[in-house]
Scaffold this active site. Structure first.
Site, PDB file in Angstrom:
ATOM      1  CG  ASN A  51      -3.212  -6.775   1.166  1.00 38.23           C
ATOM      2  OD1 ASN A  51      -2.709  -7.807   0.706  1.00 38.23           O
ATOM      3  ND2 ASN A  51      -3.286  -6.545   2.480  1.00 38.23           N
ATOM      4  CD  GLU A  95      -0.574   0.628   4.405  1.00 36.83           C
ATOM      5  OE1 GLU A  95       0.126  -0.387   4.491  1.00 36.83           O
ATOM      6  OE2 GLU A  95      -1.810   0.579   4.237  1.00 36.83           O
ATOM      7  CG  HIS A 102      -2.075  -0.929   1.086  1.00 34.36           C
ATOM      8  ND1 HIS A 102      -2.623  -1.601   2.153  1.00 34.36           N
ATOM      9  CD2 HIS A 102      -2.777  -1.315  -0.008  1.00 34.36           C
ATOM     10  CE1 HIS A 102      -3.623  -2.362   1.717  1.00 34.36           C
ATOM     11  NE2 HIS A 102      -3.733  -2.202   0.413  1.00 34.36           N
ATOM     12  CB  ALA A 103       1.152   3.925  -2.531  1.00 36.89           C
ATOM     13  CG  HIS A 152      -0.119  -3.758   5.181  1.00 38.87           C
ATOM     14  ND1 HIS A 152      -0.774  -3.302   4.066  1.00 38.87           N
ATOM     15  CD2 HIS A 152       0.374  -4.978   4.854  1.00 38.87           C
ATOM     16  CE1 HIS A 152      -0.694  -4.211   3.102  1.00 38.87           C
ATOM     17  NE2 HIS A 152       0.000  -5.238   3.551  1.00 38.87           N
ATOM     18  CD  GLU A 205      -2.517  -3.155   9.107  1.00 35.21           C
ATOM     19  OE1 GLU A 205      -1.956  -2.047   9.000  1.00 35.21           O
ATOM     20  OE2 GLU A 205      -3.271  -3.634   8.235  1.00 35.21           O
TER      21      GLU A 205
HETATM   22 ZN   LIG Z   1      -1.913  -1.590   4.103  1.00 37.88          ZN
END
Ligand SMILES: [Zn+2]
Length: 430
Positions: A254, A184, A181-182, A306, A382
């Protein structure tokens, strides 16, 4: 005169334009009391094509980005569901500008670290690439590989770290990945820190000698660069052709993997959770798949970093546990405890849980796909949300003071996971 004015206007609007996109946007914190409310809130956010920063679950409040004109409608509908909302950020443009100022100031004071990347800034794609090349030149244990090209033609580059050039088929393989995810950004120092420990410092010789490592720092290079250059909270790829006018660009990587594809994601191209035209429609998800397939018989741990939520998640996204669910939980807890032991006191303890049971059902994640094809330990990690001293930075925004700590504390968890692999890898059971 006219020319001067025009030039001034152009320069002025250019400098302002970068974060103008977010003027008037707000962030709400959503609190739900049960799973049904959580699902209804998520359905509403999806219907309105909002950007969900984090899912609201019964024990975990969520954050959602809302365009100014949509505020009243959203408040009314959340109220009808019975969930609670609270304004977290009242002008998103201001916090994005604050992050840029803090990062720029930190970078201007950055001290050079010969042969290393500094941990006081978020490095761009080109900087990471030349760092990887330098390592490959200097260290025999390192090889740089391109897993293919992104939609816009950037190489998706990863590092292979091995004392035996990946030739010893008895060794387990561990794969670490960031920036699927760009936006993050804070996930990048996690993989860079791991590279530094494994290649330069060699703080844990046994982990270098006995494990083959694959580290993919920038899994979504197009989106990542776009999030720096244009839209800070860009999450998806930059592929086009999803709508006739190309109004909506990009796919949520994702959601693009082939596990329960399309069941709990969006088929609307403008959605932040748009899953793409089909499983593996994107070159970036194909690249990850191909790396995993190439090393499938030896890969023991897949760790996809992430931001954010201070949580370690394992499969599956439909709430069904893999046969080794208890082991996944056990190793997840061990990693979480190792991070908690060194984390900043201001950050919450890590939670560990099944993705579908902890949040809403989710489909098409890389983690689920990798677990489903037989890698024993597959996690979404995360990172903590970032709140600087006066609490104005939130979500995926980066506090420059936290960059090195992000790498350091997460490495403690990865280290414990790797040690568990060494002691319990499948090969030891035969
Ligand atoms: Zn993510």
């Amino acid at each position: 005169m006219f020319k001067t004015v025009l030039l001034f206007t152009l320069c002025f609007s250019f400098s302002l334009a970068k974060h103008e996109h977010y003027d008037g946007y707000v962030v709400y914190k959503i609190t739900v009391s049960d799973k049904q409310q959580a699902e209804r809130v998520y359905a509403l956010e999806n219907e309105l094509l909002f950007d969900v920063w984090s899912y609201a679950a019964p024990s975990i409040p969520g954050l959602v980005l809302v365009p100014g004109p949509m505020r009243e409608r959203f408040q009314t509908e959340v109220g009808n569901i019975g969930a609670q909302y609270e304004l977290q950020v009242d002008n998103v443009k201001e916090v994005v500008e604050l992050e840029e100022k803090l990062l720029t100031t930190a970078a201007s004071r950055s001290k050079k670290r010969p042969g290393r990347l500094s941990f006081d800034k978020i490095h761009r794609y080109a900087e990471v690439n030349s760092f990887l090349d330098d390592l490959a030149e200097k260290y025999d244990t390192v090889t740089v590989v391109s897993a293919g090209k992104s939609f816009e033609g950037r190489d998706i580059r990863y590092l292979k770290i091995s004392t035996t050039n990946f030739q010893d088929t008895n060794k387990p393989v561990i794969m670490l990945q960031s920036l699927l995810h760009a936006r993050e950004w804070v996930t990048l120092p996690v993989t860079l820190y791991a590279i530094e420990k494994l290649v330069i410092d060699i703080t844990d010789r046994d982990l270098v000698d006995n494990i083959d490592w694959i580290i993919l720092p920038i899994a979504n290079p197009d989106g990542y660069e776009f999030s720096h250059e244009h839209i800070r909270f860009w999450r998806k790829t930059r592929s086009t052709g999803h709508t006739i006018t190309n109004l909506c660009v990009g796919v949520d990587l994702n959601r693009n993997f082939d596990y329960n594809f399309g069941r709990w994601s969006s088929d609307i191209a403008c959605s932040e959770a748009y899953h793409g035209k089909g499983p593996f429609s994107e070159p970036e998800s194909q690249a990850v798949r191909n790396i995993v397939l190439e090393h499938l018989n030896r890969m023991e741990l897949y760790f996809d970093v992430h931001s954010y939520g201070s949580i370690i998640l394992y499969g599956f996204g439909d709430g069904i546990l893999p046969p080794n669910g208890l082991t996944l939980n056990l190793v997840g807890v061990k990693m979480a405890q190792a991070i908690d032991a060194v984390k900043w006191p201001s950050k919450p303890n890590y939670l560990v849980g099944n993705l579908g049971l902890t949040f809403s059902n989710v489909s098409g994640t890389a983690m689920d796909y990798v677990q489903g094809i037989g890698v024993p330990l597959s996690y979404i990690h995360e990172m903590p949300a970032h709140n600087n001293e006066n609490n104005s930075l939130t979500g995926t925004l980066v506090d420059p003071n936290y960059i090195e700590q992000a790498g350091y504390e997460t490495w403690e968890g990865i280290n414990v996971g790797a040690r568990w692999v060494l002691q319990n890898a499948r090969r030891n059971k035969h």
